[in-house]
Motif scaffolding. Structure first.
Motif, PDB file in Angstrom:
ATOM      1  N   TRP A 238      21.984  29.241  18.636  1.00 11.49           N
ATOM      2  CA  TRP A 238      20.649  29.991  19.506  1.00 11.49           C
ATOM      3  C   TRP A 238      19.443  29.129  18.995  1.00 11.49           C
ATOM      4  O   TRP A 238      19.253  29.136  17.554  1.00 11.49           O
ATOM      5  CB  TRP A 238      21.150  31.412  19.665  1.00 11.49           C
ATOM      6  CG  TRP A 238      20.326  32.368  18.422  1.00 11.49           C
ATOM      7  CD1 TRP A 238      21.009  31.944  17.483  1.00 11.49           C
ATOM      8  CD2 TRP A 238      19.622  32.969  18.675  1.00 11.49           C
ATOM      9  NE1 TRP A 238      20.911  33.366  16.539  1.00 11.49           N
ATOM     10  CE2 TRP A 238      19.399  33.708  17.703  1.00 11.49           C
ATOM     11  CE3 TRP A 238      18.525  33.458  19.583  1.00 11.49           C
ATOM     12  CZ2 TRP A 238      18.510  34.468  17.223  1.00 11.49           C
ATOM     13  CZ3 TRP A 238      17.892  34.624  19.738  1.00 11.49           C
ATOM     14  CH2 TRP A 238      17.637  35.164  17.859  1.00 11.49           C
ATOM     15  N   THR A 266      21.136  29.595  13.419  1.00 16.61           N
ATOM     16  CA  THR A 266      19.913  30.342  14.234  1.00 16.61           C
ATOM     17  C   THR A 266      18.732  29.303  14.114  1.00 16.61           C
ATOM     18  O   THR A 266      18.442  29.142  12.719  1.00 16.61           O
ATOM     19  CB  THR A 266      19.411  32.160  13.942  1.00 16.61           C
ATOM     20  OG1 THR A 266      20.377  32.700  14.077  1.00 16.61           O
ATOM     21  CG2 THR A 266      18.437  32.549  14.530  1.00 16.61           C
ATOM     22  N   THR A 321      20.256  22.992  20.857  1.00 14.21           N
ATOM     23  CA  THR A 321      21.069  23.967  21.311  1.00 14.21           C
ATOM     24  C   THR A 321      21.300  24.814  22.764  1.00 14.21           C
ATOM     25  O   THR A 321      20.834  23.485  23.177  1.00 14.21           O
ATOM     26  CB  THR A 321      20.631  25.497  20.718  1.00 14.21           C
ATOM     27  OG1 THR A 321      20.859  26.985  21.315  1.00 14.21           O
ATOM     28  CG2 THR A 321      19.452  25.635  21.318  1.00 14.21           C
ATOM     29  N   ILE A 323      20.668  27.475  24.233  1.00 18.15           N
ATOM     30  CA  ILE A 323      20.323  28.981  24.468  1.00 18.15           C
ATOM     31  C   ILE A 323      18.985  29.083  23.626  1.00 18.15           C
ATOM     32  O   ILE A 323      19.091  28.865  22.153  1.00 18.15           O
ATOM     33  CB  ILE A 323      21.489  30.279  23.749  1.00 18.15           C
ATOM     34  CG1 ILE A 323      22.490  30.097  24.063  1.00 18.15           C
ATOM     35  CG2 ILE A 323      20.988  31.626  23.784  1.00 18.15           C
ATOM     36  CD1 ILE A 323      23.691  31.003  23.569  1.00 18.15           C
ATOM     37  N   CYS A 347      18.364  24.317  28.681  1.00 13.54           N
ATOM     38  CA  CYS A 347      19.113  25.617  27.582  1.00 13.54           C
ATOM     39  C   CYS A 347      18.897  27.225  28.648  1.00 13.54           C
ATOM     40  O   CYS A 347      17.926  27.170  29.197  1.00 13.54           O
ATOM     41  CB  CYS A 347      18.015  26.042  26.453  1.00 13.54           C
ATOM     42  SG  CYS A 347      17.800  25.041  24.928  1.00 13.54           S
ATOM     43  N   VAL A 384      22.696  36.672  23.944  1.00 14.11           N
ATOM     44  CA  VAL A 384      22.883  36.036  22.559  1.00 14.11           C
ATOM     45  C   VAL A 384      24.315  35.669  22.627  1.00 14.11           C
ATOM     46  O   VAL A 384      24.448  34.911  23.093  1.00 14.11           O
ATOM     47  CB  VAL A 384      21.728  35.939  21.304  1.00 14.11           C
ATOM     48  CG1 VAL A 384      22.547  34.776  20.601  1.00 14.11           C
ATOM     49  CG2 VAL A 384      20.900  35.728  21.502  1.00 14.11           C
ATOM     50  N   MET A 388      27.283  33.040  23.931  1.00  8.46           N
ATOM     51  CA  MET A 388      27.679  32.063  23.162  1.00  8.46           C
ATOM     52  C   MET A 388      29.054  32.227  23.406  1.00  8.46           C
ATOM     53  O   MET A 388      30.028  31.345  23.620  1.00  8.46           O
ATOM     54  CB  MET A 388      27.334  32.778  22.040  1.00  8.46           C
ATOM     55  CG  MET A 388      26.527  32.233  21.125  1.00  8.46           C
ATOM     56  SD  MET A 388      25.945  33.015  19.298  1.00  8.46           S
ATOM     57  CE  MET A 388      24.455  31.916  18.469  1.00  8.46           C
ATOM     58  N   ARG A 394      26.558  30.789  30.234  1.00 12.48           N
ATOM     59  CA  ARG A 394      25.587  30.392  29.649  1.00 12.48           C
ATOM     60  C   ARG A 394      26.231  29.130  30.712  1.00 12.48           C
ATOM     61  O   ARG A 394      24.782  28.365  31.099  1.00 12.48           O
ATOM     62  CB  ARG A 394      26.161  29.511  28.696  1.00 12.48           C
ATOM     63  CG  ARG A 394      24.786  28.703  27.945  1.00 12.48           C
ATOM     64  CD  ARG A 394      25.331  28.320  26.633  1.00 12.48           C
ATOM     65  NE  ARG A 394      26.747  27.254  26.050  1.00 12.48           N
ATOM     66  CZ  ARG A 394      27.776  27.704  26.219  1.00 12.48           C
ATOM     67  NH1 ARG A 394      28.093  28.875  25.596  1.00 12.48           N
ATOM     68  NH2 ARG A 394      28.886  27.341  25.794  1.00 12.48           N
TER      69      ARG A 394
END
Length: 444
Positions: A238, A266, A321, A323, A347, A384, A388, A394
């Motif tokens: 993310w 991250t 990513t 997110i 995203c 988050v 995931m 998502r």
């Protein structure tokens, strides 16, 4: 405030600039030491041109920083297609580097002169623009007055005005009216922005939408993208982008809360990369392993945080990513940053509650389901984690973001249509110029 007091206040502003002018040189030198000015081009800030003026029609376009520069790139290319020369000024070293990398062959770039009588008069006298198109929220009184004195049309595009700025201008209504009434045209992002500009004295005002919705996605080095995707492997990711002080600590908290469950990487991209050393120190003190893009560090299975401390690589970070949390929204009292780039790059968008600067864009994204607002760090961590572990949710947010972007497109065509009374005569004039002479004179 009466109109007489407004004139007195504006006169005092101009006089203060004249009185303080001898201090400008040391001030620019100090900023150059801090890396905030280009040492080799400081004279441009005093209105001295470093390039020749091309023959033929020329429009002065100004974008304060990177975001505004990206927003008006499609408009710049439309005017160049009409053979109108573009003098583009920006105010930061970062935006100047962006212009060099993405618009070098299409515009003449100069740093914007300081809003002081002598630099502005010098700048306008040399470049003799046929119109001035700005894309920022600030109003510079001396510049506005000088352009008006020379009957140069002043047009504001992609215009917005924040809650705080609007309240401040309303407290000085006569000053606002004196300045805003000098604008030939305002092309606002939203109905609310348009209403505010009209209240402050601007006319005419039309609504186009946000030009950023018509921009291309930020570019990405495909070789680097392939390398980092290989290094990341099957790990979930993310990103927290355009973060400000206080939000990096929140990102570290979220990462630690989710690490045992997800083992994620991250990606942290601060709005100001010059803060990267302090951010890395904070993250290491929190017990996290950091890889920095500026050092070309590899991403290993032990890497907790990929610190994106580079300029012009947002496309790379966002394509690693699905997110993305968009900063200046959780720890700031007012603000928000542009959510359109992560949406157009696939995203699911998360944001804190402070989104005043991009209210209209967020309303579209939230209404379509492409973005969610979180009120605090705990809620961010839960969002988050949910995205995931839930591929369907998502993917639905990603697709909804694409749909919202399609709905928002069209601002460029509306803006160009509004500008036609000003640019059509320049197009005719440009096409009547002798081609050979124009090409020779345009050498930069």
């Amino acid at each position: 405030m009466s109109s007489g007091l407004a004139r007195t206040a504006l006169f005092s502003y101009r006089l203060a600039g004249i009185v303080l002018y001898p201090l400008v040189g040391p001030y620019l030198s100090y900023r150059a030491i801090k890396g905030k000015e280009d040492r080799s081009r400081r004279l441009e800030r005093l209105g001295y041109a470093s390039l020749p003026r091309p023959r033929g029609p020329l429009v002065w376009m100004h974008a304060a920083s990177v975001g505004e520069t990206i927003a008006i790139m499609p408009l710049i290319r439309e005017l160049r297609r009409r053979e109108i020369h573009i003098l583009l000024t920006t105010g930061t070293v970062t935006s100047a580097n962006l212009v060099q990398s993405r618009l070098a062959d299409e515009v003449i770039h100069q740093y914007v002169p300081l809003d002081v009588k002598f630099p502005i008069k010098r700048f306008v006298a040399y470049w003799k623009p046929d119109a001035c198109i700005t894309a920022e929220s600030e109003i510079w009184p001396t510049t506005v007055s000088e352009l008006a004195r020379r009957y140069i049309p002043q047009i504001r595009v992609n215009a917005r005005i924040s809650d705080r700025s609007f309240d401040r201008w309303r407290n000085y209504g006569s000053i606002a009216e004196t300045l805003f009434e000098k604008m030939a045209l305002v092309v606002a992002q939203s109905d609310l922005d348009a209403e505010r500009f009209r209240d402050l004295g601007a006319w005419p005002v039309i609504v186009s939408g946000n030009l950023k919705s018509d921009t291309d996605p930020p570019p990405c080095d495909e070789t680097l993208l392939a390398r980092y995707r290989k290094e990341i492997g099957d790990r979930q990711t993310w990103a927290a982008i355009s973060t400000f002080d206080g939000e990096e600590q929140a990102v570290a908290t979220v990462h630690r809360a989710l690490k045992a469950k997800n083992g994620q990487l991250t990606i942290l991209v601060p709005r100001h990369p010059d803060r990267a050393d302090a951010i890395e120190t904070m993250l290491k003190e929190a017990g996290l392993t950091v890889a920095r893009r500026s050092r070309n560090d590899p991403l290993t299975p032990e890497t907790d945080i990929f610190l994106g401390d580079s300029i012009g690589e947002m496309g790379l970070y966002l394509q690693l990513t699905e997110i993305a949390f968009v900063g200046k929204s959780l720890a700031a009292a007012e603000g928000g940053q542009n959510p359109l780039e992560p949406a157009m790059l696939g995203c699911a968008v998360l944001s804190g509650p402070h989104i005043q600067n991009f209210r209209d864009a967020y309303q579209h994204l939230v209404r379509k389901g492409g973005a969610r607002i979180v009120r605090d760090v705990e809620m961010l961590a839960k969002a988050v984690h949910y995205l995931m572990i839930n591929d369907l949710a998502r993917r639905k947010m990603v697709d909804s973001g694409y749909d919202a972007m399609e709905e928002m497109r069209g601002a460029l065509s509306k803006t160009v249509k509004a500008l036609e009374p000003y640019i059509n005569p320049l197009t005719v004039s440009a096409r009547l110029q002798p081609k050979a002479a124009t090409a020779a004179a345009a050498v930069r």
